[in-house]
Scaffold this active site. Structure first.
Site, PDB file in Angstrom:
ATOM      1  N   ASN A 195      35.468  35.283  32.085  1.00 45.43           N
ATOM      2  CA  ASN A 195      34.844  35.437  33.402  1.00 45.43           C
ATOM      3  C   ASN A 195      33.668  36.424  33.249  1.00 45.43           C
ATOM      4  O   ASN A 195      33.868  37.582  32.863  1.00 45.43           O
ATOM      5  CB  ASN A 195      35.892  35.968  34.387  1.00 45.43           C
ATOM      6  CG  ASN A 195      35.329  36.212  35.771  1.00 45.43           C
ATOM      7  OD1 ASN A 195      34.233  36.731  35.914  1.00 45.43           O
ATOM      8  ND2 ASN A 195      36.082  35.867  36.787  1.00 45.43           N
ATOM      9  N   HIS A 253      31.095  40.180  35.995  1.00 50.61           N
ATOM     10  CA  HIS A 253      30.667  41.577  35.996  1.00 50.61           C
ATOM     11  C   HIS A 253      29.431  41.842  35.141  1.00 50.61           C
ATOM     12  O   HIS A 253      28.846  42.923  35.214  1.00 50.61           O
ATOM     13  CB  HIS A 253      31.835  42.504  35.659  1.00 50.61           C
ATOM     14  CG  HIS A 253      32.856  42.451  36.765  1.00 50.61           C
ATOM     15  ND1 HIS A 253      32.500  42.653  38.080  1.00 50.61           N
ATOM     16  CD2 HIS A 253      34.171  42.146  36.770  1.00 50.61           C
ATOM     17  CE1 HIS A 253      33.568  42.492  38.844  1.00 50.61           C
ATOM     18  NE2 HIS A 253      34.596  42.179  38.079  1.00 50.61           N
ATOM     19  N   HIS A 304      32.862  33.410  39.754  1.00 51.74           N
ATOM     20  CA  HIS A 304      33.286  33.383  41.156  1.00 51.74           C
ATOM     21  C   HIS A 304      32.035  33.516  42.019  1.00 51.74           C
ATOM     22  O   HIS A 304      31.390  34.565  42.026  1.00 51.74           O
ATOM     23  CB  HIS A 304      34.248  34.553  41.410  1.00 51.74           C
ATOM     24  CG  HIS A 304      34.840  34.566  42.786  1.00 51.74           C
ATOM     25  ND1 HIS A 304      35.821  35.450  43.149  1.00 51.74           N
ATOM     26  CD2 HIS A 304      34.592  33.815  43.888  1.00 51.74           C
ATOM     27  CE1 HIS A 304      36.163  35.226  44.424  1.00 51.74           C
ATOM     28  NE2 HIS A 304      35.420  34.259  44.886  1.00 51.74           N
ATOM     29  N   ARG A 354      30.892  34.214  45.288  1.00 50.85           N
ATOM     30  CA  ARG A 354      31.442  34.745  46.547  1.00 50.85           C
ATOM     31  C   ARG A 354      30.514  34.467  47.713  1.00 50.85           C
ATOM     32  O   ARG A 354      29.297  34.372  47.535  1.00 50.85           O
ATOM     33  CB  ARG A 354      31.617  36.268  46.421  1.00 50.85           C
ATOM     34  CG  ARG A 354      32.801  36.671  45.580  1.00 50.85           C
ATOM     35  CD  ARG A 354      32.952  38.187  45.581  1.00 50.85           C
ATOM     36  NE  ARG A 354      34.247  38.583  45.069  1.00 50.85           N
ATOM     37  CZ  ARG A 354      35.325  38.790  45.808  1.00 50.85           C
ATOM     38  NH1 ARG A 354      35.269  38.673  47.119  1.00 50.85           N
ATOM     39  NH2 ARG A 354      36.461  39.122  45.252  1.00 50.85           N
ATOM     40  N   ARG A 364      27.779  38.883  45.855  1.00 52.17           N
ATOM     41  CA  ARG A 364      27.632  40.249  45.322  1.00 52.17           C
ATOM     42  C   ARG A 364      27.419  40.284  43.808  1.00 52.17           C
ATOM     43  O   ARG A 364      26.907  41.244  43.284  1.00 52.17           O
ATOM     44  CB  ARG A 364      28.846  41.098  45.681  1.00 52.17           C
ATOM     45  CG  ARG A 364      30.087  40.741  44.914  1.00 52.17           C
ATOM     46  CD  ARG A 364      31.164  41.754  45.108  1.00 52.17           C
ATOM     47  NE  ARG A 364      31.763  41.630  46.410  1.00 52.17           N
ATOM     48  CZ  ARG A 364      33.028  41.980  46.659  1.00 52.17           C
ATOM     49  NH1 ARG A 364      33.771  42.485  45.697  1.00 52.17           N
ATOM     50  NH2 ARG A 364      33.550  41.824  47.842  1.00 52.17           N
ATOM     51  N   GLU A 369      35.341  29.638  40.527  1.00 52.56           N
ATOM     52  CA  GLU A 369      36.287  30.211  41.495  1.00 52.56           C
ATOM     53  C   GLU A 369      35.589  30.253  42.838  1.00 52.56           C
ATOM     54  O   GLU A 369      34.434  30.696  42.936  1.00 52.56           O
ATOM     55  CB  GLU A 369      36.648  31.651  41.110  1.00 52.56           C
ATOM     56  CG  GLU A 369      37.644  31.768  40.002  1.00 52.56           C
ATOM     57  CD  GLU A 369      37.916  33.236  39.679  1.00 52.56           C
ATOM     58  OE1 GLU A 369      37.569  34.122  40.475  1.00 52.56           O
ATOM     59  OE2 GLU A 369      38.441  33.478  38.599  1.00 52.56           O
ATOM     60  N   THR A 419      39.668  40.002  43.948  1.00 55.77           N
ATOM     61  CA  THR A 419      40.630  39.127  44.612  1.00 55.77           C
ATOM     62  C   THR A 419      41.963  39.847  44.777  1.00 55.77           C
ATOM     63  O   THR A 419      42.507  40.378  43.806  1.00 55.77           O
ATOM     64  CB  THR A 419      40.813  37.842  43.773  1.00 55.77           C
ATOM     65  OG1 THR A 419      39.534  37.358  43.403  1.00 55.77           O
ATOM     66  CG2 THR A 419      41.563  36.785  44.560  1.00 55.77           C
ATOM     67  N   GLU A 427      46.865  28.685  38.726  1.00 53.08           N
ATOM     68  CA  GLU A 427      46.566  29.903  37.974  1.00 53.08           C
ATOM     69  C   GLU A 427      47.466  31.000  38.545  1.00 53.08           C
ATOM     70  O   GLU A 427      47.378  31.338  39.731  1.00 53.08           O
ATOM     71  CB  GLU A 427      45.093  30.311  38.097  1.00 53.08           C
ATOM     72  CG  GLU A 427      44.831  31.567  37.264  1.00 53.08           C
ATOM     73  CD  GLU A 427      43.414  32.094  37.354  1.00 53.08           C
ATOM     74  OE1 GLU A 427      42.476  31.308  37.571  1.00 53.08           O
ATOM     75  OE2 GLU A 427      43.258  33.322  37.209  1.00 53.08           O
ATOM     76  N   HIS A 437      44.046  37.813  35.908  1.00 53.13           N
ATOM     77  CA  HIS A 437      43.801  38.968  36.769  1.00 53.13           C
ATOM     78  C   HIS A 437      44.421  40.221  36.170  1.00 53.13           C
ATOM     79  O   HIS A 437      45.617  40.287  35.943  1.00 53.13           O
ATOM     80  CB  HIS A 437      44.309  38.791  38.198  1.00 53.13           C
ATOM     81  CG  HIS A 437      43.397  39.494  39.172  1.00 53.13           C
ATOM     82  ND1 HIS A 437      43.439  40.840  39.370  1.00 53.13           N
ATOM     83  CD2 HIS A 437      42.386  39.019  39.931  1.00 53.13           C
ATOM     84  CE1 HIS A 437      42.493  41.167  40.232  1.00 53.13           C
ATOM     85  NE2 HIS A 437      41.837  40.086  40.584  1.00 53.13           N
TER      86      HIS A 437
HETATM   87  N1  PXP Z   1      41.453  34.899  37.943  1.00 52.40           N
HETATM   88  C1  PXP Z   1      41.024  35.003  39.227  1.00 52.40           C
HETATM   89  C2  PXP Z   1      41.450  33.968  40.192  1.00 52.40           C
HETATM   90  C3  PXP Z   1      40.182  36.055  39.617  1.00 52.40           C
HETATM   91  O1  PXP Z   1      39.767  36.133  40.899  1.00 52.40           O
HETATM   92  C4  PXP Z   1      39.759  36.983  38.657  1.00 52.40           C
HETATM   93  C5  PXP Z   1      38.812  38.083  39.061  1.00 52.40           C
HETATM   94  O2  PXP Z   1      37.580  37.537  39.381  1.00 52.40           O
HETATM   95  C6  PXP Z   1      40.214  36.827  37.339  1.00 52.40           C
HETATM   96  C7  PXP Z   1      41.074  35.794  37.019  1.00 52.40           C
HETATM   97  C8  PXP Z   1      39.804  37.760  36.256  1.00 52.40           C
HETATM   98  O3  PXP Z   1      40.345  39.009  36.523  1.00 52.40           O
HETATM   99  P1  PXP Z   1      39.878  40.266  35.663  1.00 52.40           P
HETATM  100  O4  PXP Z   1      38.431  40.470  35.951  1.00 52.40           O
HETATM  101  O5  PXP Z   1      40.754  41.364  36.161  1.00 52.40           O
HETATM  102  O6  PXP Z   1      40.116  39.916  34.235  1.00 52.40           O
END
Ligand code: PXP
Length: 238
Positions: free
Chosen positions: A6, A9, A42, A44, A48, A69, A100, A150, A190
């Site tokens: 992901n 960030h 994601h 949003r 952001r 996402e 989330t 998930e 997550h």
């Molecule tokens: N899965 C989902 C559904 C999420 O919303 C997120 C955060 O965007 C992640 C996985 C990844 O989480 P993390 O950034 O804590 O690894």
């Protein structure tokens, strides 16, 4: 077990300055070259971090599976139908949340989730739903037509209590087995980090993990020395 990275960030750092770098599209290429099976972003409602431009470019550049996402809003459904990523993961989205918060409650949101799943599947998109590791929610995901669940690993990841860690791990394992028995695939994600990944990665019924914050955090630190040395070299050469 596969890893989808992901890159939200990377975009968070870019948006902190409203600049053009660092580009999450570039980060996605690096992650795939290093072996990621795909990329998760994601988009949003408040934009952001990831922007519409990132999604459109990654649809062209991601070689593996691009997983979008998104909430179940009409705006996001229109974007998904238009851009057509291979996979969408439905997530809850709250105003002002840092990230989330928990899985989507398919019981209280059944109508909107059912509609979103049907809309995406009609367009040929694989649909995953982010849920708490709870067998009842797994059953509802199956009932609304999801291909994948998930499983939210955030409680497992965030609790410091060793007894609770074991209990949460067991919930994830049981939910993954239930998903498989119902004919769905189980993913997880997550809060997973370099320190807490091993017990989750050992659950055979989970076939993919989505990890963002920890990988991007590590990338910033392991690259810091090289980035500093490059800048010093430019200053000294001048
Ligand atoms: N899965 C989902 C559904 C999420 O919303 C997120 C955060 O965007 C992640 C996985 C990844 O989480 P993390 O950034 O804590 O690894």
């Amino acid at each position: 077990m596969r890893l989808s990275v992901n890159v939200d960030h990377v975009a968070t750092i870019r948006q902190a300055r409203m600049a053009s770098e660092p580009d999450p599209v570039w980060a996605a290429v690096e992650a795939e070259l290093a072996g990621a099976c795909g990329i998760t972003i994601h988009l949003r409602g408040d934009r952001r971090h990831i922007q519409d431009r990132d999604l459109r470019l990654m649809k062209e550049t991601v070689a593996g599976v691009l997983n979008l996402e998104m909430s179940t809003s009409d705006e996001m459904l229109d974007i998904a139908r238009d851009v057509h990523p291979q996979m969408c993961t439905l997530v809850p989205e709250g105003d002002g949340e840092l990230t989330t918060q928990g899985g989507l409650d398919i019981i209280s949101e059944e109508e909107s989730v059912r509609k979103a799943v049907a809309t995406l599947k009609e367009s040929g998109i694989t649909v995953s739903i982010f849920i708490d590791p709870d067998v009842v929610q797994v059953g509802r995901a199956k009932a609304v037509g999801a291909d994948i669940v998930e499983l939210h690993t955030g409680i497992y990841a965030e609790t410091g209590d060793p007894v609770r860690i074991e209990r949460e791990l067991e919930k994830v394992r049981v939910a993954a087995i239930a998903a498989q028995e119902m004919g769905m695939r189980a993913h997880g994600g997550h809060g997973l980090t370099y320190l807490n990944i091993a017990p989750i990665a050992a659950i055979e019924e989970i076939d993919e993990l989505s990890i963002g914050h920890s990988v991007v955090s590590r990338a910033v630190l392991v690259g810091m020395g090289e980035a500093t040395a490059e800048m010093i070299s430019l200053i000294e050469t001048a």
